[in-house]
Design a protein around this motif. Structure first.
Motif, PDB file in Angstrom:
ATOM      1  N   GLN B 117     -23.720 -17.290  40.655  1.00  0.00           N
ATOM      2  CA  GLN B 117     -24.464 -18.623  40.386  1.00  0.00           C
ATOM      3  C   GLN B 117     -24.496 -19.489  41.655  1.00  0.00           C
ATOM      4  O   GLN B 117     -25.142 -20.546  41.558  1.00  0.00           O
ATOM      5  CB  GLN B 117     -23.139 -19.325  39.617  1.00  0.00           C
ATOM      6  CG  GLN B 117     -23.386 -18.914  38.334  1.00  0.00           C
ATOM      7  CD  GLN B 117     -24.632 -19.353  37.484  1.00  0.00           C
ATOM      8  OE1 GLN B 117     -25.131 -20.234  37.877  1.00  0.00           O
ATOM      9  NE2 GLN B 117     -25.060 -18.494  36.556  1.00  0.00           N
ATOM     10  N   VAL B 118     -23.992 -18.923  42.806  1.00  0.00           N
ATOM     11  CA  VAL B 118     -24.004 -19.622  44.222  1.00  0.00           C
ATOM     12  C   VAL B 118     -25.324 -19.418  45.036  1.00  0.00           C
ATOM     13  O   VAL B 118     -25.807 -20.256  45.284  1.00  0.00           O
ATOM     14  CB  VAL B 118     -22.737 -19.738  44.578  1.00  0.00           C
ATOM     15  CG1 VAL B 118     -22.623 -20.607  45.936  1.00  0.00           C
ATOM     16  CG2 VAL B 118     -21.467 -20.127  43.702  1.00  0.00           C
ATOM     17  N   THR B 119     -25.020 -17.993  45.506  1.00  0.00           N
ATOM     18  CA  THR B 119     -26.002 -17.722  46.612  1.00  0.00           C
ATOM     19  C   THR B 119     -27.526 -18.041  46.032  1.00  0.00           C
ATOM     20  O   THR B 119     -28.284 -18.034  47.001  1.00  0.00           O
ATOM     21  CB  THR B 119     -25.922 -16.201  46.937  1.00  0.00           C
ATOM     22  OG1 THR B 119     -25.980 -15.395  45.813  1.00  0.00           O
ATOM     23  CG2 THR B 119     -24.502 -16.059  47.378  1.00  0.00           C
ATOM     24  N   TRP B 408     -19.468 -25.496  42.718  1.00  0.00           N
ATOM     25  CA  TRP B 408     -19.357 -24.940  44.028  1.00  0.00           C
ATOM     26  C   TRP B 408     -19.715 -25.911  44.985  1.00  0.00           C
ATOM     27  O   TRP B 408     -20.433 -26.845  44.740  1.00  0.00           O
ATOM     28  CB  TRP B 408     -19.926 -23.800  44.232  1.00  0.00           C
ATOM     29  CG  TRP B 408     -19.724 -22.680  43.058  1.00  0.00           C
ATOM     30  CD1 TRP B 408     -20.134 -22.533  41.850  1.00  0.00           C
ATOM     31  CD2 TRP B 408     -18.618 -21.668  43.164  1.00  0.00           C
ATOM     32  NE1 TRP B 408     -19.586 -21.328  41.162  1.00  0.00           N
ATOM     33  CE2 TRP B 408     -18.766 -21.065  42.073  1.00  0.00           C
ATOM     34  CE3 TRP B 408     -17.967 -21.562  44.324  1.00  0.00           C
ATOM     35  CZ2 TRP B 408     -17.939 -19.891  41.817  1.00  0.00           C
ATOM     36  CZ3 TRP B 408     -17.015 -20.512  44.131  1.00  0.00           C
ATOM     37  CH2 TRP B 408     -17.047 -19.500  42.991  1.00  0.00           C
ATOM     38  N   VAL B 417     -15.706 -19.144  51.167  1.00  0.00           N
ATOM     39  CA  VAL B 417     -15.078 -19.927  50.191  1.00  0.00           C
ATOM     40  C   VAL B 417     -13.398 -19.994  50.291  1.00  0.00           C
ATOM     41  O   VAL B 417     -12.796 -18.956  50.992  1.00  0.00           O
ATOM     42  CB  VAL B 417     -15.127 -19.207  48.723  1.00  0.00           C
ATOM     43  CG1 VAL B 417     -14.370 -17.794  48.553  1.00  0.00           C
ATOM     44  CG2 VAL B 417     -14.767 -19.949  47.615  1.00  0.00           C
ATOM     45  N   PHE B 421      -9.155 -21.000  45.734  1.00  0.00           N
ATOM     46  CA  PHE B 421      -9.890 -20.677  44.558  1.00  0.00           C
ATOM     47  C   PHE B 421      -9.630 -19.333  44.028  1.00  0.00           C
ATOM     48  O   PHE B 421      -9.150 -19.444  42.712  1.00  0.00           O
ATOM     49  CB  PHE B 421     -11.400 -20.954  44.747  1.00  0.00           C
ATOM     50  CG  PHE B 421     -11.988 -22.143  45.119  1.00  0.00           C
ATOM     51  CD1 PHE B 421     -12.233 -22.632  46.316  1.00  0.00           C
ATOM     52  CD2 PHE B 421     -11.877 -23.060  44.226  1.00  0.00           C
ATOM     53  CE1 PHE B 421     -12.759 -23.680  46.906  1.00  0.00           C
ATOM     54  CE2 PHE B 421     -12.467 -24.475  44.496  1.00  0.00           C
ATOM     55  CZ  PHE B 421     -12.730 -24.752  45.710  1.00  0.00           C
ATOM     56  N   ARG B 422      -9.282 -18.483  44.728  1.00  0.00           N
ATOM     57  CA  ARG B 422      -8.710 -17.363  44.373  1.00  0.00           C
ATOM     58  C   ARG B 422      -7.086 -17.446  43.714  1.00  0.00           C
ATOM     59  O   ARG B 422      -6.968 -16.692  42.626  1.00  0.00           O
ATOM     60  CB  ARG B 422      -8.544 -16.450  45.537  1.00  0.00           C
ATOM     61  CG  ARG B 422      -8.102 -14.782  45.165  1.00  0.00           C
ATOM     62  CD  ARG B 422      -7.626 -13.975  46.123  1.00  0.00           C
ATOM     63  NE  ARG B 422      -9.060 -13.410  46.856  1.00  0.00           N
ATOM     64  CZ  ARG B 422      -8.988 -12.226  47.313  1.00  0.00           C
ATOM     65  NH1 ARG B 422      -8.099 -11.533  47.387  1.00  0.00           N
ATOM     66  NH2 ARG B 422     -10.109 -11.817  47.772  1.00  0.00           N
ATOM     67  N   GLU B 423      -6.617 -18.084  44.238  1.00  0.00           N
ATOM     68  CA  GLU B 423      -5.161 -18.532  43.775  1.00  0.00           C
ATOM     69  C   GLU B 423      -5.374 -19.059  42.306  1.00  0.00           C
ATOM     70  O   GLU B 423      -4.507 -18.853  41.360  1.00  0.00           O
ATOM     71  CB  GLU B 423      -4.429 -19.478  44.610  1.00  0.00           C
ATOM     72  CG  GLU B 423      -3.889 -18.528  45.707  1.00  0.00           C
ATOM     73  CD  GLU B 423      -3.254 -19.335  46.914  1.00  0.00           C
ATOM     74  OE1 GLU B 423      -3.353 -18.999  48.059  1.00  0.00           O
ATOM     75  OE2 GLU B 423      -2.788 -20.647  46.612  1.00  0.00           O
ATOM     76  N   GLN B 425      -7.670 -18.606  40.148  1.00  0.00           N
ATOM     77  CA  GLN B 425      -7.853 -17.456  39.115  1.00  0.00           C
ATOM     78  C   GLN B 425      -6.449 -16.791  38.908  1.00  0.00           C
ATOM     79  O   GLN B 425      -6.406 -16.401  37.642  1.00  0.00           O
ATOM     80  CB  GLN B 425      -8.973 -16.633  40.009  1.00  0.00           C
ATOM     81  CG  GLN B 425     -10.301 -16.984  40.032  1.00  0.00           C
ATOM     82  CD  GLN B 425     -11.176 -16.860  38.782  1.00  0.00           C
ATOM     83  OE1 GLN B 425     -11.223 -15.752  38.370  1.00  0.00           O
ATOM     84  NE2 GLN B 425     -11.544 -17.907  38.326  1.00  0.00           N
TER      85      GLN B 425
END
Lengths: 217, 451
Positions: B117-119, B408, B417, B421-423, B425
């Protein structure tokens, strides 16, 4: 690799990839433009950094392992053919009914190859076995060391369902929900995957259920 | 016996006179002669015909397919729903992680490799159908002679006729801005000075807008930003400034540049108070906020124009709004800007093109057609923090402009990033596992054995 021709994927190459992976013509061109847009260095190959630039992949707890799956044999770059070969594992199985190619090799997206891919997510040292440590590493990666989450699995014998203490050395086997044995009831037996190479040639590899030893494909 | 050089000079002078009298002067007073309206209508007709022709050609050719067919079969559903599906047959207890949980993350990871969705927000939007510009042509196939003729004609018209015209207009407009604001700057502070400065700015931006063949539709003019407020909008290109300033005067905020931009900035600030920062000051968020606050609290000053995304995005979505400008405690006037991609791609891909080549691309597109919606003013509510207020404004803008509302950060264009944000998830996964453990049915489950 040839000149940096971002829009020129030759027809012969497309045909070869089509035969090898089963993707359609439009899917291949679309994935090629995705490949070139990820390839910031414009040298026709992707490196690990190119993958890590995708934010949604970078926040995925298994992101690094998924990226490793694209780089077999410890290489650092993957070209478009390798990229497509790995992605081909994720084509729906039903598509094989539609385009039956008459080659004898098993399609890349067969059920067994899919399981093999998932197996490799756990099996980091590539010794075809998942050790207890590798299992717990994945658990820690998913839950970020949250101690409320633990692994409970069956032992090597039939029946399973017991908890095993943390000091027991164990070679775990991969349990996939799609391969439940219809005979065993609630507490299903664990399923052992035979690596494709060890099956008799010409027939598809067999998956057996430990508890009742019935062949389940 | 005519001298070719003097003949050319005479033609040039005549052309310039026509430009000034028929384009510049009406533009300055906001009068339209209707030429661009007709031009746009003709263009729309041609593009519609071209679309039909291309679709027909594609159907006739074997092996052709629609370019924007989806490649991912989405099952849809949150992490909780999909985990439940995966774990249904395994029936683990609460807090138990199952081997098959990894498959959910594996699937999501592969989906993001194929399409994320971002790039895609940092490169130009893919068009549903070719708009007869070479630059948007992705799968060029010869379809018909007539289409090719139109394309050749288009190239000639755009590069031979429109480009010199637009360049001339841009030069006239910018030099008028520099001259006018410098002259006005000599006047003493008075309401006369403010009025003159607004006139100069307005006329200059109108000329520049004509220089891009911009057709702007303003909606809800009653919500136009008032003095002492802050105007926020989604950011696609530096031309956003020209688009908005055609309908009102704003105080700009930004970094001082060197070169031509710097000259323009310095002369602008002589006639009315814009807020220009040195590069070093920009890093100091506190200094920035206090200057903005000082400007806003003097309620007679022009509304500040801010683009909270912090970077140019490709006009299909709105990325996270930085909360700095929402901490200033003024009235926020949101504005939604949406460009019509058929007539030209307005997005400035700063990693690919520098300013000059970007402007050249702009001036050789068909036109710029843009819709501007003024939204009703919003203020921060009691108990709301700046970040929440920012995302509320962002959703309002996204909804009005028909853009996707994404959380984002625009800084992902260049940076990585953050790990937090990974945490997030991972925390979501842990709570799913701990809470959604499925109860085993009755007594068919063996009691736990100690080993």
């Amino acid at each position: 690799m040839g000149s940096r021709a971002s829009t020129l994927l030759r027809e012969e190459e497309i045909e070869e990839i089509k035969k090898e992976t089963g993707f359609s013509h439009s899917q291949i061109t679309r994935l090629y433009s995705r490949f070139t847009s990820l390839d910031k260095g414009e040298n026709g190959t992707l490196s690990r950094e190119d993958f890590q630039r995708i934010p949604e992949l970078a926040i995925n707890p298994l992101g690094d392992r998924i990226i490793n799956a694209f780089f077999p044999d410890g290489e650092d770059q993957v070209n478009f053919r390798g990229f497509m070969r790995t992605l081909a594992h994720f084509r729906p199985v039903e598509d094989n009914e539609k385009n039956k190619n008459l080659s004898n090799t098993e399609p890349l997206n067969s059920r067994t190859n899919k399981l093999h891919f998932a197996f490799q997510l756990y099996d980091l040292d590539r010794d075809d076995k998942i050790s207890r440590d590798e299992l717990l590493q994945v658990g820690a990666a998913l839950a970020h060391g949250d101690t409320r989450v633990c692994y409970v699995g069956g032992g090597g014998g039939g029946g399973g369902g017991g908890r095993f203490g943390l000091n027991v050395q164990l070679q775990a086997q991969l349990a996939g929900p799609a391969l439940l044995c219809n005979v065993c009831s609630a507490d299903f037996g664990l399923v052992q995957i035979m690596p494709p190479s060890s099956g008799p040639s010409g027939s598809s590899p067999v998956v057996t259920c430990n508890c009742c030893e019935l062949a389940v494909t | 016996m005519t001298d070719p050089v003097s003949a050319a000079a005479a033609v040039f002078q005549l052309w310039l006179l026509i430009v000034v009298f028929f384009i510049v002067l009406p533009a300055m007073f906001g009068i339209s002669l209707g030429v661009s309206g007709v031009y746009i209508q003709v263009l729309v007709r041609i593009l519609q015909w071209a679309t039909v022709r291309i679709q027909r050609g594609r159907q006739e050719q074997p092996g052709g397919a629609t370019p924007s067919a989806g490649i991912i079969e989405h099952t849809g559903g949150s992490m909780e729903e999909e985990m439940e599906q995966l774990r249904l047959s395994r029936r683990p207890e609460a807090g138990e992680f199952s081997l098959s949980d990894a498959i959910y993350f594996c699937q999501k990871g592969l989906e993001s490799i194929v399409e994320d969705q971002v790039t895609q927000r940092f490169s130009s939007e893919e068009l549903a159908s070719w708009n007869l510009l070479t630059r948007t042509n992705q799968n060029f196939q010869y379809i018909s002679l007539r289409l090719t003729i139109f394309w050749v004609l288009g190239v000639f018209v755009r590069y031979g006729v429109l480009l010199p015209l637009r360049v001339a207009l841009a030069v006239i407009g910018l030099s008028w801005l520099v001259l006018g604001t410098t002259v006005v700057g000599f006047l003493p502070e008075s309401s006369m000075k403010n009025w003159l400065s607004e006139l100069v700015h307005l006329t200059c931006y109108r000329i520049c807008a004509r220089g891009l063949s911009a057709t702007i539709h303003y909606h809800n003019k009653e919500n136009r930003p008032q003095k002492g407020g802050i105007c926020v909008a989604n950011h696609t290109t530096p031309i956003d400034v020209v688009i908005l300033a055609n309908d009102g005067c704003y105080a700009m905020v930004g970094q001082i540049h060197r070169g031509l931009m710097g000259v323009i900035q310095r002369s602008m600030v002589r006639s009315c108070p814009h807020i220009w920062f040195e590069r070093s000051e920009m890093k100091d968020r506190h200094a920035v906020t206090s200057r903005l606050r000082a400007h806003v609290s003097a309620r007679t000053k022009l509304p500040i124009l801010i683009f909270p995304e912090g970077t140019c995005v490709n006009n299909t979505s709105v990325l996270m709004f930085k909360k700095g400008s929402f901490e200033v405690r003024g009235t926020i006037h949101p504005v939604a800007i949406k460009y019509d991609p058929r007539f030209g791609d307005a997005f400035w891909n700063s990693t690919k093109y520098n300013m000059v080549s970007y402007l050249l691309r702009m001036m050789t597109s068909w036109a710029i057609v843009v819709n501007v919606w003024y939204l009703p003013p919003m203020t921060i509510q009691a108990g709301e923090d700046a970040a929440h207020f920012a995302s509320r404004v962002k959703s309002a803008i996204a909804r009005r402009g028909g853009l996707l509302d994404l959380a984002w950060d625009g800084g992902l264009k260049r940076g990585k990033v953050k790990d937090c944000f990974r945490e997030e998830q991972q925390k979501m996964y842990s709570s799913t596992v701990v809470q959604n453990g499925i109860e085993p049915p009755g007594s068919s489950r063996n009691p736990p054995e100690e080993e």
